[in-house]
Design an enzyme around this catalytic site. Structure first.
Site, mmCIF file in Angstrom:
data_model
loop_
_atom_site.group_PDB
_atom_site.id
_atom_site.type_symbol
_atom_site.label_atom_id
_atom_site.label_comp_id
_atom_site.label_asym_id
_atom_site.label_seq_id
_atom_site.Cartn_x
_atom_site.Cartn_y
_atom_site.Cartn_z
ATOM 1 N N ASP A 182 2.336 -6.974 2.287
ATOM 2 C CA ASP A 182 1.141 -6.222 2.673
ATOM 3 C C ASP A 182 1.570 -4.956 3.424
ATOM 4 O O ASP A 182 0.947 -4.553 4.407
ATOM 5 C CB ASP A 182 0.193 -7.084 3.523
ATOM 6 C CG ASP A 182 -1.183 -6.440 3.686
ATOM 7 O OD1 ASP A 182 -1.431 -5.381 3.085
ATOM 8 O OD2 ASP A 182 -2.006 -7.016 4.421
ATOM 9 N N ASN A 202 -6.630 0.698 -2.799
ATOM 10 C CA ASN A 202 -7.429 1.418 -1.795
ATOM 11 C C ASN A 202 -6.835 2.768 -1.418
ATOM 12 O O ASN A 202 -6.575 3.061 -0.260
ATOM 13 C CB ASN A 202 -7.665 0.548 -0.552
ATOM 14 C CG ASN A 202 -6.393 0.109 0.128
ATOM 15 O OD1 ASN A 202 -5.313 0.180 -0.457
ATOM 16 N ND2 ASN A 202 -6.494 -0.349 1.365
ATOM 17 N N HIS A 257 0.875 -1.174 0.000
ATOM 18 C CA HIS A 257 0.000 0.000 0.000
ATOM 19 C C HIS A 257 0.912 1.224 0.000
ATOM 20 O O HIS A 257 1.578 1.494 0.997
ATOM 21 C CB HIS A 257 -0.904 -0.008 1.234
ATOM 22 C CG HIS A 257 -1.825 -1.190 1.276
ATOM 23 N ND1 HIS A 257 -3.067 -1.187 0.675
ATOM 24 C CD2 HIS A 257 -1.671 -2.432 1.802
ATOM 25 C CE1 HIS A 257 -3.653 -2.370 0.847
ATOM 26 N NE2 HIS A 257 -2.824 -3.147 1.529
#
Lengths: 317, 429
Positions: free
Chosen positions: B310, B100, B68
């Site tokens: 992640d 996201n 991310h």
């Protein structure tokens, strides 16, 4: 004797010696509340902040009265929002409170572990007044004091804790406390309300209330939250009450001299029938009285100094 | 035309089944030749940069299929530049960034913005587009447009796709663009308000638990749907023994499924949460010892194709708060190799297995360039010193956020040089 720790965060961390020290100290403080002038000067000049993030009348008032009977200055802060909503970290909150130089922060919070996090951020003492579904150490101590007064000892007693074990901080603290003191604890509730691995805390577990109550010395009924119905933890209050509620029929399975505790506030006719709650076995009001004494003892053992200790020993308070 | 030679290192390239001492010659950003050290008699000409890798390990640049980078929208946590620098410092040469962001990467303008920002950064950035518009779980995104803008996969990661009918359509529709659907396998209703693994640790801490079944039921569902549609499924951050077994059986049946596991799920259990440590809070949560064992076995036998960090940067306002209110996730790019190398030191994985899961595994799963050092491949290369240890000091990390459970820990295995397209983009001080 003094508690050799900065904070009182949970019963799990305490040794049996520490539990006995708090209980005996609390027993000696009970008399103060019976005097005409209900005050000792022991903690004069100390500041206690009651920081309550959850609504609570009983516990907050009990801590406040306890602090005042010890001559400490008590300030109540009620906060309705979490630090996240305020846009402030817990560290910020803690540092701001500490800048006012309190000696002790008593904290109640809906999120488990918050007192532990706060304690790591401040140099003053932190007392956990109930955190989420984790612990409520002062409640367990007052429960132990109440039982000890009636039974003389906690060793060898059979204790049944009945209700919503999963969401109960009272249950966890009492499991730790009573097992450390040598009692045999059984927890009982619907399978939906028995958390995973609870037996590893040292208690027996059953969903059969009749079994749990058989030959028991102490019954502790937990408050049921009505909103658990909508989350399918139990189908209806009616069924819950029929299966798990304590009434005179179920009570017959316990020992003749059984005593009944409830952390309050009670749901009459739900987890406990009015006949039982108001009956001769119920010690619910003794618990409230003992709550003040236990909290006085906690303040004294965390905040008192050696000089005051000598005075106590000399019987001068 | 740049020329470079990496001399004398132990080259581990699982794609070619290579583990030995080789000199790697790079020209024009690609591997030009690779020669056994003892048999290499060529002279290094002028204008050729020499990297002495004696005593070091040379591997294909690591590829992280799940990060991310937070840009656009959450630049206070991380941006593409800081995330890319963190990646390069960890030996990565490529990352896949999740959708996201704010706005969500659900259309070409966001994809192009990300790729624009990624130009000149020390790693290749491959955007992952959203499966549904705004990640709302209602309508599919324009996947043709996302593909042509540069997305390599689609995912609503961070939010599970709760509607099985929609998931079916996503797998069917995306298959024409050869974009795998990355599933964030989580049944929100089984998670409820859970904030850590369900079990005795959660019970002791008074925290609500998330059962393994919350993941297993969705992995089972999505495997069935991949089987039904012939679609290409990738299971993100596998955390349970049940999922590993489901994926293993699915692969045996020939279902087109790949999977990833994170360094933290491979090494930590839910006991890391004790003390209400929000840097051990993530979703899926850290599980128990048996789950960790199953994940390790999954990496070993290839059931799990990739290690993915992640990498989830969060600011202190999201982490220094009540445990159940704290944000999920940890940063991982700078610690990933060292943590996985710890498993090699423990004897759990071979170095080849570890490198495979961090380079050619993800390259194959997502059909990315790199992940191998064969002649003609992009010269994306990482050089590690396996004998060197370092202490994780959050303040010194390149990532903007500092949420790591390894703060203060000493780890072994340090990226000393990262090479992207034949150019040294990172050198450890």
């Amino acid at each position: 004797m003094r508690l050799k720790r900065k904070d009182l965060l949970g019963i799990e961390d305490l040794t049996r010696d520490e539990l006995e020290l708090i209980l005996s100290t609390a027993a000696s403080f009970k008399e103060v509340s019976e005097r005409e002038i209900k005050k000792v000067p022991t903690l004069r000049g100390k500041t206690v902040i009651n920081l309550f993030y959850e609504p609570s009348t009983r516990t907050r008032t009990s801590f406040e009265i306890a602090a005042k009977r010890m001559s400490a200055d008590a300030v109540n802060i009620s906060v309705s929002t979490s630090s996240v909503v305020k846009g402030e970290t817990l560290r910020d909150t803690a540092r701001n409170l500490e800048a006012m130089r309190p000696d002790c922060i008593v904290v109640r919070h809906a999120s488990s572990g918050t007192p532990h996090m706060l304690a790591g951020f401040v140099g003053c003492s932190v007392v956990n007044a109930g955190d989420g579904a984790h612990e409520h150490p002062s409640q367990a101590l007052l429960d132990m004091l109440t039982v000890k007064e009636k039974k003389g000892t906690l060793a060898g007693l059979k204790i049944a804790i009945v209700g919503d074990i999963a969401h109960s901080r009272v249950a966890r603290s009492n499991i730790y406390g009573f097992t450390k003191m040598g009692s045999e604890v059984t927890v009982a509730g619907p399978p939906t309300m028995l958390p995973a691995g609870i037996e590893k805390l040292g208690c027996k577990v059953t969903s059969n209330v009749e079994d749990a109550l058989k030959g028991t010395d102490v019954i502790m009924m937990l408050r049921i939250q009505m909103e658990r119905q909508s989350e399918s933890f139990f189908p209806t209050v009616r069924e819950y009450s029929r299966v798990y509620g304590l009434d005179e029929t179920k009570l017959k399975r316990a020992k003749d001299d059984v005593i009944i505790l409830h952390p309050g506030p009670i749901n009459r006719g739900v987890e406990i029938s009015s006949e039982v709650a108001d009956g001769p076995y119920s010690l619910i009001l003794d618990q409230v009285t003992n709550g003040v004494a236990v909290r006085m003892a906690i303040f004294y053992l965390l905040l008192g100094t050696a000089k005051e200790e000598q005075q106590i020993q000399a019987g001068k308070v | 035309m740049n020329r470079l030679v990496i001399k004398g290192g132990r080259v581990v390239d699982p794609a070619q089944n290579l583990d030995g001492f080789y000199n790697i010659y790079v020209m024009g950003g690609r591997v030009a030749s690779i020669k056994k050290v003892e048999a290499d008699t060529s002279e290094v000409g002028t204008g050729v940069d020499v990297v002495d890798a004696t005593g070091l390990v040379v591997v294909p640049g690591l590829i992280d299929p799940h990060v991310h980078l937070r840009e656009p929208g959450y630049e206070y946590k991380e941006d593409i530049s800081t995330g890319a620098k963190a990646a390069a410092a960890g030996g990565f040469t490529a990352v896949m960034c999740m959708a996201n962001t704010k706005p969500v990467n659900d259309n070409e303008s966001v994809t192009r913005y990300i790729l624009k920002k990624a130009e000149g950064q020390p790693v290749r950035v491959y955007p992952v587009g959203a499966v549904t518009q705004g990640q709302k779980g209602e309508r599919l995104t324009e996947m043709s447009e996302l593909k042509s803008a540069g997305c390599v996969a689609v995912s609503d990661d961070g939010v599970p796709i709760s509607d099985p009918g929609l998931m079916r359509r996503a797998l069917e529709y995306s298959s024409q663009f050869q974009m795998p659907v990355i599933t964030h396998a989580e049944d929100a209703r089984l998670v409820g308000h859970g904030s850590m693994n369900e079990g005795v640790v959660a019970t002791r801490l008074g925290l609500k638990g998330i059962p393994n079944a919350a993941e297993d039921v969705i992995v089972a569902r999505d495997i069935s749907l991949a089987e039904l549609t012939g679609g290409r499924l990738h299971v993100a951050h596998v955390s349970t023994r049940g999922s590993v077994e489901l994926i293993r059986r699915a692969k045996e049946r020939g279902v087109k499924v790949t999977a990833e596991a994170t360094p933290h799920h491979l090494t930590l259990t839910d006991e890391a949460v004790i003390g209400y440590r929000t840097e051990a809070k993530m979703n899926p949560p850290l599980r128990d010892k048996e789950d960790v064992e199953a994940l390790r076995a999954g990496i070993k036998d290839g059931t799990i194709d990739c290690v993915a960090t992640d990498h989830a940067p969060h600011a202190s306002i999201e982490k220094d708060v009540e445990f159940d209110k704290a944000a999920n996730g940890i940063i991982g790019l700078e610690t990933a190799f060292s943590v996985v190398y710890g498993l090699v030191e423990e004897g759990v994985l071979t170095l080849t297995e570890a490198v495979r899961a961090m380079s050619c595994g993800p390259a194959k799963a997502f059909k990315l360039a790199g992940g191998k050092l064969s002649v003609g491949s992009p010269a994306d290369i990482a050089i590690f010193d396996l004998n060197r240890s370092w202490t994780v000091e959050p303040a010194k990390l390149k990532s903007k956020s500092k949420n790591t459970p390894w703060a203060g820990k000493e780890l072994k295995g340090v990226a000393v040089k990262t090479i992207l397209g034949g150019v040294v983009v990172y050198t450890k001080e």
